[in-house]
Write a protein that holds these residues in place. Structure first.
Motif, PDB file in Angstrom:
ATOM      1  N   LEU A  93      26.660 -15.500  29.211  1.00  0.00           N
ATOM      2  CA  LEU A  93      26.261 -15.128  27.773  1.00  0.00           C
ATOM      3  C   LEU A  93      26.293 -16.321  26.710  1.00  0.00           C
ATOM      4  CD1 LEU A  93      25.212 -13.097  26.002  1.00  0.00           C
ATOM      5  CD2 LEU A  93      27.670 -12.210  25.642  1.00  0.00           C
ATOM      6  N   ILE A 132      17.595  -4.340  17.857  1.00  0.00           N
ATOM      7  CA  ILE A 132      18.932  -3.656  18.233  1.00  0.00           C
ATOM      8  C   ILE A 132      19.410  -3.364  19.459  1.00  0.00           C
ATOM      9  CG2 ILE A 132      17.632  -1.315  18.423  1.00  0.00           C
ATOM     10  CD1 ILE A 132      19.974   0.032  16.791  1.00  0.00           C
ATOM     11  N   ALA A 135      21.237  -6.751  20.308  1.00  0.00           N
ATOM     12  CA  ALA A 135      22.059  -6.913  19.663  1.00  0.00           C
ATOM     13  C   ALA A 135      23.211  -6.129  20.577  1.00  0.00           C
ATOM     14  CB  ALA A 135      22.035  -6.631  18.415  1.00  0.00           C
ATOM     15  N   TYR A 136      23.003  -4.925  20.667  1.00  0.00           N
ATOM     16  CA  TYR A 136      23.998  -4.107  21.261  1.00  0.00           C
ATOM     17  C   TYR A 136      24.513  -4.561  22.684  1.00  0.00           C
ATOM     18  CZ  TYR A 136      26.231  -0.180  23.713  1.00  0.00           C
ATOM     19  OH  TYR A 136      27.182   0.384  24.180  1.00  0.00           O
ATOM     20  N   TYR A 138      24.141  -7.562  23.972  1.00  0.00           N
ATOM     21  CA  TYR A 138      25.115  -8.771  24.006  1.00  0.00           C
ATOM     22  C   TYR A 138      26.306  -8.719  23.683  1.00  0.00           C
ATOM     23  CZ  TYR A 138      20.876 -11.804  25.118  1.00  0.00           C
ATOM     24  OH  TYR A 138      19.735 -12.480  25.631  1.00  0.00           O
ATOM     25  N   GLY A 139      26.331  -7.880  22.405  1.00  0.00           N
ATOM     26  CA  GLY A 139      27.619  -7.806  21.895  1.00  0.00           C
ATOM     27  C   GLY A 139      28.597  -7.030  22.671  1.00  0.00           C
ATOM     28  N   PHE A 140      28.093  -5.930  23.355  1.00  0.00           N
ATOM     29  CA  PHE A 140      29.015  -5.109  24.210  1.00  0.00           C
ATOM     30  C   PHE A 140      29.638  -5.931  25.452  1.00  0.00           C
ATOM     31  CE2 PHE A 140      30.489  -2.599  27.711  1.00  0.00           C
ATOM     32  CZ  PHE A 140      31.206  -1.299  26.990  1.00  0.00           C
ATOM     33  N   LEU A 142      29.591  -9.369  25.319  1.00  0.00           N
ATOM     34  CA  LEU A 142      30.418 -10.367  24.989  1.00  0.00           C
ATOM     35  C   LEU A 142      32.007  -9.951  24.659  1.00  0.00           C
ATOM     36  CD1 LEU A 142      30.706 -13.135  23.262  1.00  0.00           C
ATOM     37  CD2 LEU A 142      30.379 -11.746  21.104  1.00  0.00           C
ATOM     38  N   THR A 143      32.180  -8.840  24.361  1.00  0.00           N
ATOM     39  CA  THR A 143      33.688  -8.413  24.109  1.00  0.00           C
ATOM     40  C   THR A 143      34.232  -8.105  25.861  1.00  0.00           C
ATOM     41  OG1 THR A 143      33.154  -5.952  23.862  1.00  0.00           O
ATOM     42  CG2 THR A 143      33.349  -7.403  21.950  1.00  0.00           C
ATOM     43  N   ASN A 146      35.005 -11.191  27.763  1.00  0.00           N
ATOM     44  CA  ASN A 146      36.129 -12.059  27.390  1.00  0.00           C
ATOM     45  C   ASN A 146      37.492 -11.135  27.367  1.00  0.00           C
ATOM     46  OD1 ASN A 146      35.098 -14.677  26.459  1.00  0.00           O
ATOM     47  ND2 ASN A 146      33.689 -13.234  24.934  1.00  0.00           N
ATOM     48  N   GLU A 191      31.049   4.164  28.425  1.00  0.00           N
ATOM     49  CA  GLU A 191      31.129   3.655  26.831  1.00  0.00           C
ATOM     50  C   GLU A 191      29.850   2.845  26.705  1.00  0.00           C
ATOM     51  OE1 GLU A 191      34.042   4.419  24.843  1.00  0.00           O
ATOM     52  OE2 GLU A 191      32.563   4.155  23.607  1.00  0.00           O
ATOM     53  N   ALA A 194      26.908   5.458  26.901  1.00  0.00           N
ATOM     54  CA  ALA A 194      27.089   6.411  25.769  1.00  0.00           C
ATOM     55  C   ALA A 194      26.327   5.627  24.526  1.00  0.00           C
ATOM     56  CB  ALA A 194      28.607   6.866  25.143  1.00  0.00           C
ATOM     57  N   GLY A 195      26.721   4.333  24.151  1.00  0.00           N
ATOM     58  CA  GLY A 195      26.027   3.660  22.822  1.00  0.00           C
ATOM     59  C   GLY A 195      24.537   3.540  23.341  1.00  0.00           C
ATOM     60  N   LEU A 198      22.603   6.430  22.688  1.00  0.00           N
ATOM     61  CA  LEU A 198      22.686   6.933  21.294  1.00  0.00           C
ATOM     62  C   LEU A 198      21.597   6.216  20.400  1.00  0.00           C
ATOM     63  CD1 LEU A 198      25.175   7.356  18.590  1.00  0.00           C
ATOM     64  CD2 LEU A 198      23.654   5.838  18.109  1.00  0.00           C
ATOM     65  N   ILE A 199      21.420   4.583  21.015  1.00  0.00           N
ATOM     66  CA  ILE A 199      20.340   3.933  20.411  1.00  0.00           C
ATOM     67  C   ILE A 199      19.004   4.369  20.955  1.00  0.00           C
ATOM     68  CG2 ILE A 199      19.394   1.491  20.414  1.00  0.00           C
ATOM     69  CD1 ILE A 199      22.284   0.496  20.441  1.00  0.00           C
TER      70      ILE A 199
ATOM     71  N   GLU B  97      35.991 -14.469  20.184  1.00  0.00           N
ATOM     72  CA  GLU B  97      35.753 -13.717  21.273  1.00  0.00           C
ATOM     73  C   GLU B  97      36.503 -14.493  22.488  1.00  0.00           C
ATOM     74  OE1 GLU B  97      34.932 -10.550  22.232  1.00  0.00           O
ATOM     75  OE2 GLU B  97      34.742 -10.183  20.081  1.00  0.00           O
ATOM     76  N   ILE B 132      30.234   0.974  19.519  1.00  0.00           N
ATOM     77  CA  ILE B 132      28.915   0.715  19.462  1.00  0.00           C
ATOM     78  C   ILE B 132      28.668  -0.238  18.375  1.00  0.00           C
ATOM     79  CG2 ILE B 132      28.325   2.978  18.091  1.00  0.00           C
ATOM     80  CD1 ILE B 132      25.746   2.819  19.509  1.00  0.00           C
ATOM     81  N   ALA B 135      29.796  -3.855  18.954  1.00  0.00           N
ATOM     82  CA  ALA B 135      28.992  -4.543  19.956  1.00  0.00           C
ATOM     83  C   ALA B 135      27.759  -4.790  18.895  1.00  0.00           C
ATOM     84  CB  ALA B 135      28.521  -3.650  20.934  1.00  0.00           C
ATOM     85  N   TYR B 136      27.235  -4.121  18.315  1.00  0.00           N
ATOM     86  CA  TYR B 136      25.947  -4.159  17.609  1.00  0.00           C
ATOM     87  C   TYR B 136      26.076  -5.472  16.521  1.00  0.00           C
ATOM     88  CZ  TYR B 136      22.077  -3.947  14.278  1.00  0.00           C
ATOM     89  OH  TYR B 136      21.119  -4.248  13.247  1.00  0.00           O
ATOM     90  N   TYR B 138      28.423  -7.788  16.376  1.00  0.00           N
ATOM     91  CA  TYR B 138      28.622  -9.116  17.036  1.00  0.00           C
ATOM     92  C   TYR B 138      27.507  -9.543  17.767  1.00  0.00           C
ATOM     93  CZ  TYR B 138      33.863  -8.738  16.742  1.00  0.00           C
ATOM     94  OH  TYR B 138      35.247  -8.911  16.203  1.00  0.00           O
ATOM     95  N   GLY B 139      26.787  -8.648  18.415  1.00  0.00           N
ATOM     96  CA  GLY B 139      25.585  -9.077  19.001  1.00  0.00           C
ATOM     97  C   GLY B 139      24.564  -9.723  18.122  1.00  0.00           C
ATOM     98  N   PHE B 140      24.497  -8.803  16.940  1.00  0.00           N
ATOM     99  CA  PHE B 140      23.509  -9.347  16.063  1.00  0.00           C
ATOM    100  C   PHE B 140      23.883 -10.745  15.292  1.00  0.00           C
ATOM    101  CE2 PHE B 140      20.958  -9.955  12.259  1.00  0.00           C
ATOM    102  CZ  PHE B 140      19.847  -9.017  12.293  1.00  0.00           C
ATOM    103  N   LEU B 198      20.165   2.868  11.969  1.00  0.00           N
ATOM    104  CA  LEU B 198      19.875   3.742  13.090  1.00  0.00           C
ATOM    105  C   LEU B 198      21.212   4.232  13.711  1.00  0.00           C
ATOM    106  CD1 LEU B 198      16.981   3.277  15.522  1.00  0.00           C
ATOM    107  CD2 LEU B 198      19.333   3.554  16.587  1.00  0.00           C
TER     108      LEU B 198
END
Lengths: 216, 216
Positions: A93, A132, A135-136, A138-140, A142-143, A146, A191, A194-195, A198-199, B97, B132, B135-136, B138-140, B198
């Motif tokens: 990533l 969206i 971002a979601y 990649y962000g998920f 990313l954490t 790490n 998790e 679920a996220g 939702l999106i 991160e 969520i 993640a959003y 951070y990813g954005f 959203l």
DNA sequence: ACCTGAACACCGTTCAAGT
DNA sequence: ACCTGAACACCGTTCAAGT
């Protein structure tokens, strides 16, 4: 077998998998191939080009959505694919995002994602959905990559136990660690899904269609 | 003025702002303080500790939600704060991160976020919301800070023009670049807020409350 | 107690030399 | 055409020496 750009990149990926991105140097990659560092420069122009190749090597493994299948199923497959690929190559990533120009494999991947979304969304809404979801995911990831332990193997409770001692003055985090994670009720995979759902639910409201292709 | 851990970290932040994270070395930070590299070791145990300090320096600037205000407003303020802080210090996200143990400022920030969410959500749902949103955001920000230009200054169309030539075989990306970005209709800020709304809408459906605190 | 200089084992990369 | 060795300007860090 002669040296080649492809062999060099594959060797670099092996070195990175083994010792992290920091351990990738012209000298360590050369050693992986039983060759001198300077030999690499005949096939890659410099280290930056090697890292570009590494980013492309990762992106080439991402699942590319098809346009003749339901968009929601394809977006879910794609999301899970990214998470799987980037989890097995935790350096991937950072590699992809730090390159200032996207490689060919990543562009093709993005084009396929957008193509799938355009089967149901008008252009502007497809752009929203693209943004969206990217971002979601990649962000998920990313954490997740790490974290100081390997997730998805039931180590969630171990982590919680490690962290709790330091949580004086952090009442809410402490509560989450003791009441949720330590009881084994917490799963990163659940998790993530679920996220994502939702999106996808939120996006689906803008298709005008009914919730026909749900995944759960 | 004598050397101190705080002064060293502030100097490192200045070096990173100026030349990127790669330009931060014990020698460059020392030079920023008109001192020799070895002097730093009397105040930070090694470079890794300096980077820990840098991560904490960034996280300390994140807005911490209050519990006596509506959660939606607070989550929006918090999201915008993270985007603002991490945009002005593009090295910050990677820094935060990649540290294997979260610093104190980041833990306190997370505790405050969770505290705000717990005013309306039961624990498990608060954990979902936390995950969520993090993640959003951070990813954005991750994709935004790695763009080859500074966003939010109307450069979106320039980017589109740069990219279009290379887009043979990428019909959907080409369409997005020409029909959306090049026309000036695209804004990263609007995109960020649309995605955030959203997600917040989706979360709000689980509070049982009505949409009273909307931001748009 | 705090700062420093030389030294060691690393980097990426250039360049001239080998085959 | 492809591979190599020495060299240069960098790293993080140790250690003995200065004040």
């Amino acid at each position: 077998m002669p040296l080649s750009r492809a062999r060099i990149i594959a060797a670099a990926a092996r070195v990175a998998d083994r010792g992290g991105l920091d351990s990738v140097s012209m000298r360590t990659v050369a050693k992986e191939l039983d060759v001198e560092a300077m030999s690499l420069y005949h096939h890659v122009t410099n280290k930056d080009a090697l890292l570009d190749g590494l980013a492309d090597w990762v992106a080439a493994q991402f699942y590319r959505p098809k346009t003749d299948v339901g968009w929601r199923v394809e977006m879910t497959k794609r999301a899970n694919s990214l998470r799987a690929v980037l989890s097995s190559h935790p350096w991937g990533l950072g590699m992809i995002e730090s390159r200032s120009n996207a490689g060919d494999a990543l562009l093709r991947h993005h084009d396929a994602v957008l193509g799938s979304l355009l089967t149901v969304f008008p252009l502007r809404m497809a752009a929203h959905a693209f943004s969206i979801l990217d971002a979601y995911i990649y962000g998920f990831v990313l954490t997740e990559v790490n974290l100081p332990f390997a997730p998805g193997e039931g180590h969630e409770n171990e982590m919680a136990e490690q962290l709790v001692p330091d949580m004086a003055g952090l009442p809410h985090l402490r509560r989450m660690a003791t009441e949720l994670m330590a009881t084994g009720e917490y799963s990163f995979t659940a998790e993530f899904e679920a996220g994502l759902d939702l999106i996808l639910d939120g996006l689906e409201r803008h298709t005008g269609g009914s919730r026909s292709e749900g995944t759960s």
